[in-house]
Structures are given as C-alpha cells and as structure tokens.
Design a protein around this motif. Structure first.
Motif, mmCIF file in Angstrom:
data_model
loop_
_atom_site.group_PDB
_atom_site.id
_atom_site.type_symbol
_atom_site.label_atom_id
_atom_site.label_comp_id
_atom_site.label_asym_id
_atom_site.label_seq_id
_atom_site.Cartn_x
_atom_site.Cartn_y
_atom_site.Cartn_z
ATOM 1 N N GLY A 236 0.785 -1.223 0.000
ATOM 2 C CA GLY A 236 0.000 0.000 0.000
ATOM 3 C C GLY A 236 0.816 1.271 0.000
ATOM 4 N N ARG A 237 1.939 1.268 -0.720
ATOM 5 C CA ARG A 237 2.812 2.444 -0.700
ATOM 6 C C ARG A 237 3.575 2.586 -2.008
ATOM 7 N N ALA A 238 4.213 3.735 -2.146
ATOM 8 C CA ALA A 238 5.115 3.962 -3.280
ATOM 9 C C ALA A 238 6.472 3.319 -3.005
ATOM 10 N N ALA A 239 7.266 3.212 -4.051
ATOM 11 C CA ALA A 239 8.622 2.661 -3.933
ATOM 12 C C ALA A 239 9.618 3.787 -3.665
ATOM 13 N N LEU A 240 10.660 3.477 -2.915
ATOM 14 C CA LEU A 240 11.771 4.406 -2.730
ATOM 15 C C LEU A 240 12.931 3.960 -3.618
ATOM 16 N N VAL A 241 13.345 4.864 -4.498
ATOM 17 C CA VAL A 241 14.442 4.610 -5.422
ATOM 18 C C VAL A 241 15.595 5.522 -5.017
ATOM 19 N N THR A 242 16.746 4.948 -4.713
ATOM 20 C CA THR A 242 17.875 5.739 -4.235
ATOM 21 C C THR A 242 19.023 5.704 -5.232
ATOM 22 N N TYR A 243 19.677 6.845 -5.397
ATOM 23 C CA TYR A 243 20.804 6.984 -6.331
ATOM 24 C C TYR A 243 22.074 7.284 -5.561
ATOM 25 N N VAL A 244 23.141 6.556 -5.894
ATOM 26 C CA VAL A 244 24.484 6.892 -5.437
ATOM 27 C C VAL A 244 25.439 6.708 -6.618
ATOM 28 N N MET A 245 26.582 7.364 -6.537
ATOM 29 C CA MET A 245 27.574 7.303 -7.611
ATOM 30 C C MET A 245 28.545 6.151 -7.389
ATOM 31 N N ALA A 246 28.717 5.312 -8.402
ATOM 32 C CA ALA A 246 29.682 4.217 -8.312
ATOM 33 C C ALA A 246 31.086 4.771 -8.114
ATOM 34 N N GLY A 247 31.782 4.229 -7.119
ATOM 35 C CA GLY A 247 33.172 4.613 -6.903
ATOM 36 C C GLY A 247 33.379 5.846 -6.060
ATOM 37 N N ASP A 248 32.320 6.431 -5.510
ATOM 38 C CA ASP A 248 32.431 7.641 -4.708
ATOM 39 C C ASP A 248 32.378 7.282 -3.226
ATOM 40 N N PRO A 249 33.388 7.677 -2.434
ATOM 41 C CA PRO A 249 34.616 8.377 -2.803
ATOM 42 C C PRO A 249 35.731 7.425 -3.225
ATOM 43 N N ASP A 250 35.486 6.119 -3.047
ATOM 44 C CA ASP A 250 36.426 5.084 -3.462
ATOM 45 C C ASP A 250 35.617 3.812 -3.666
ATOM 46 N N PRO A 251 36.140 2.846 -4.411
ATOM 47 C CA PRO A 251 35.332 1.664 -4.744
ATOM 48 C C PRO A 251 34.820 0.884 -3.535
ATOM 49 N N GLU A 252 35.651 0.669 -2.527
ATOM 50 C CA GLU A 252 35.223 -0.157 -1.392
ATOM 51 C C GLU A 252 34.138 0.528 -0.567
ATOM 52 N N THR A 253 34.283 1.826 -0.338
ATOM 53 C CA THR A 253 33.231 2.549 0.384
ATOM 54 C C THR A 253 31.948 2.571 -0.433
ATOM 55 N N SER A 254 32.092 2.750 -1.737
ATOM 56 C CA SER A 254 30.924 2.760 -2.621
ATOM 57 C C SER A 254 30.158 1.447 -2.536
ATOM 58 N N LEU A 255 30.870 0.339 -2.492
ATOM 59 C CA LEU A 255 30.211 -0.960 -2.365
ATOM 60 C C LEU A 255 29.479 -1.066 -1.036
ATOM 61 N N LYS A 256 30.110 -0.611 0.045
ATOM 62 C CA LYS A 256 29.463 -0.673 1.360
ATOM 63 C C LYS A 256 28.196 0.177 1.394
ATOM 64 N N VAL A 257 28.244 1.342 0.748
ATOM 65 C CA VAL A 257 27.048 2.193 0.667
ATOM 66 C C VAL A 257 25.957 1.474 -0.119
ATOM 67 N N LEU A 258 26.320 0.916 -1.258
ATOM 68 C CA LEU A 258 25.347 0.194 -2.085
ATOM 69 C C LEU A 258 24.715 -0.949 -1.298
ATOM 70 N N GLN A 259 25.536 -1.681 -0.565
ATOM 71 C CA GLN A 259 25.033 -2.803 0.218
ATOM 72 C C GLN A 259 24.106 -2.352 1.349
ATOM 73 N N ALA A 260 24.306 -1.132 1.852
ATOM 74 C CA ALA A 260 23.509 -0.633 2.972
ATOM 75 C C ALA A 260 22.146 -0.112 2.542
ATOM 76 N N LEU A 261 21.970 0.210 1.271
ATOM 77 C CA LEU A 261 20.737 0.864 0.832
ATOM 78 C C LEU A 261 19.485 0.013 1.047
ATOM 79 N N PRO A 262 19.448 -1.244 0.596
ATOM 80 C CA PRO A 262 18.215 -2.025 0.762
ATOM 81 C C PRO A 262 17.791 -2.189 2.220
ATOM 82 N N GLY A 263 18.732 -2.485 3.089
ATOM 83 C CA GLY A 263 18.407 -2.667 4.488
ATOM 84 C C GLY A 263 17.949 -1.396 5.180
ATOM 85 N N SER A 264 18.268 -0.246 4.582
ATOM 86 C CA SER A 264 17.851 1.039 5.142
ATOM 87 C C SER A 264 16.497 1.481 4.614
#
Length: 280
Positions: A19-47
């Motif tokens: 019963g709700r809209a979807a949340l679509v989140t954007y982040v930049m690949a590799g910002d500020p470095d590849p490993e941090t970017s991956l951790k951010v990407l991995q954190a999005l769904p659980g948040s």
C-alpha cells in the motif's frame, strides 16, 4: 526478451501490496572510493531502498547538478570506470539477489566500451535496467532496442516540457518505469511544486500502464512523503550524494561514519514514503 528475473516489476508489485510507493535511491559508483561505494550500495536495501540507481561516472554529465558532478569527479579520480562499476554490481549481487539495480549515466562510456560487450557484461553482472539521459527516442537503435532484447529495461525520462505530442515517442520503448523529472534544469537545484507533480503524474498515467516515479529536488522525508502520495515511486539522489560528501574528511576520503550518513537519510526517506500510504 529473455527469461531473466524481472526484479523491477517484482519490487513495484511488493510496494503496491504494502500500500505504498517505492523508494528509489541513487548513489555514484566509486564515490569516494570503490570499497566505500560498495558498502554504501550494500547498505541501501536494508535502510529502506526498494530500487537502487548506480551512477556511471562521466567527465561531462550535462543533466547533473553540482553535487553529482562532484561525486563523479571523485569517483573518476579514484579510478572508477565501466569495468569497475560492473564489478561492484557483481559483488553486490553476491549478497543480494532481489533488489533491482539500475545503471544511470551517459552514452559515451558505454559506446567506448562497446555496446554488445557492455550489454552482455551488464546482464552477467546482474543489472536490471539502464537510464541513459543523452539518448533520445530517435536513437533507440543505438542502445535501447538492443538492451530490451537482452532483457534490460530501458527507462526513459519525461519532463515538465514533455508535451502531449512528444510523450508517446518518449514512452514507445520505455520499460520498467517512467522517470518523471519534477523540475526543469539540472539535478539537486530546486524543490518541486508537489501539486504540479501530481497533475503531471496523472497525465503520464493516461498514456502508459508503467509505474511513474518522480525525482529531482527530493531532499527530505517530508518531500518524499509529498511525492509518494501521488506517484508510484520517489527517486532521491543529490541529497544522498550530499550526505556522503558531508561525511568525508578534508581530503575527500571516507571516514567511519560515511556509510551511516547515507543510510540514516535513506531511513528517513523510507519512513516518509511509508507514512504517505498508497499512491494515487
């Protein structure tokens, strides 16, 4: 088309069932470095993110505002490219098989990589769709139609200046969802007029059965709630990029709170979307 799992349709179906809209989140690949970017990407769904857009950095991002331009430059400085971006998605997929991943960017890096090679590698990496902002419908043979043939959604942008004559062309080969740009101009530079956004979403819905999501200018949970009341999804990008940037040290390096800075805002946005109830 192929028989690949349609994660985008599944995500919208799940949100409708809740019963709700979807949340679509954007982040930049590799910002500020590849490993941090991956951790951010991995954190999005659980948040609370239902769909993630992953930016493909490019040196001349004409539709992006200062925040995303700066993120792209940070990523490029850290060595991010198409190969490394696809690898980050591949690594994300190793732990998440359900969240849709949309790659958003410009045609030049894809063309340089080679369209056929890019599409094959994108499918293998687990990408679900593409948003390529500088390819109009008149250029569908370049990438849109080959992408659709591979089972990748090609998501088109509609804007406040997309009139009734232009809209059918914009929607002709669109798949996944329609991305309505709520303001004229570049990303992250103004707050949308929520009343006009709802009217525009209604107009687009008269032309398509695809979900209509709204982005550009959404910065807070309250903004997200206002958009979610009349749309099928809300896109947030610049605000998340700003949150990441604000967590960096003076040399633009990640710190201990960088991932949490992004995740905390996603939780706020998700709460706003969920508080709005069912999209109209």
């Amino acid at each position: 088309m192929t028989d690949r799992p349609n994660r985008i349709d599944a995500a919208f179906a799940r949100c409708r069932a809740e019963g709700r809209a979807a949340l679509v989140t954007y982040v930049m690949a590799g910002d500020p470095d590849p490993e941090t970017s991956l951790k951010v990407l991995q954190a999005l769904p659980g948040s609370g993110a239902d769909i993630v857009e992953f930016g493909l950095p490019f040196t001349d991002p004409m539709a992006d505002g200062p925040a995303i331009q700066a993120a792209g430059l940070r990523a490029l400085k850290a060595g991010q490219n198409v190969i490394k971006t696809l690898d980050l998605v591949r690594r994300f997929r190793a732990g998440n098989g359900g969240t849709p991943v949309i790659l958003m960017g410009y045609y030049n890096p894809i063309h340089a990589y080679g369209v056929d090679r890019f599409l094959a590698d994108a499918v293998e990496a687990g990408i679900d769709g593409l948003i390529v902002v500088d390819l109009p419908p008149e250029e569908d043979d370049e990438l849109c139609l080959p992408a659709l043939a591979k089972g990748l959604a090609f998501i088109r942008l509609a804007t406040p200046t997309t009139d009734e004559r232009r809209l059918p062309a914009v929607l002709a080969n669109t798949a996944g969802f329609v991305y309505y740009v709520s303001i004229t101009g570049i990303t992250g530079t103004a707050t949308p007029d929520f009343g006009r956004v709802a009217e525009a979403v209604g107009r687009i819905r008269r032309h398509t059965e695809l979900p209509v999501v709204v982005g550009f200018g959404v910065k807070t949970g309250a903004h997200a709630a206002a958009i979610a009341r009349g749309a099928d999804g809300v896109v947030v990008g610049s605000a998340l990029v700003d949150a990441l940037h604000g967590s960096l040290d003076p040399e633009k390096r990640a710190q201990g709170g960088t991932v949490e800075a992004v995740a905390a805002l996603v939780r706020e946005l998700a709460e706003g979307v969920r508080s709005a109830g069912r999209a109209a």
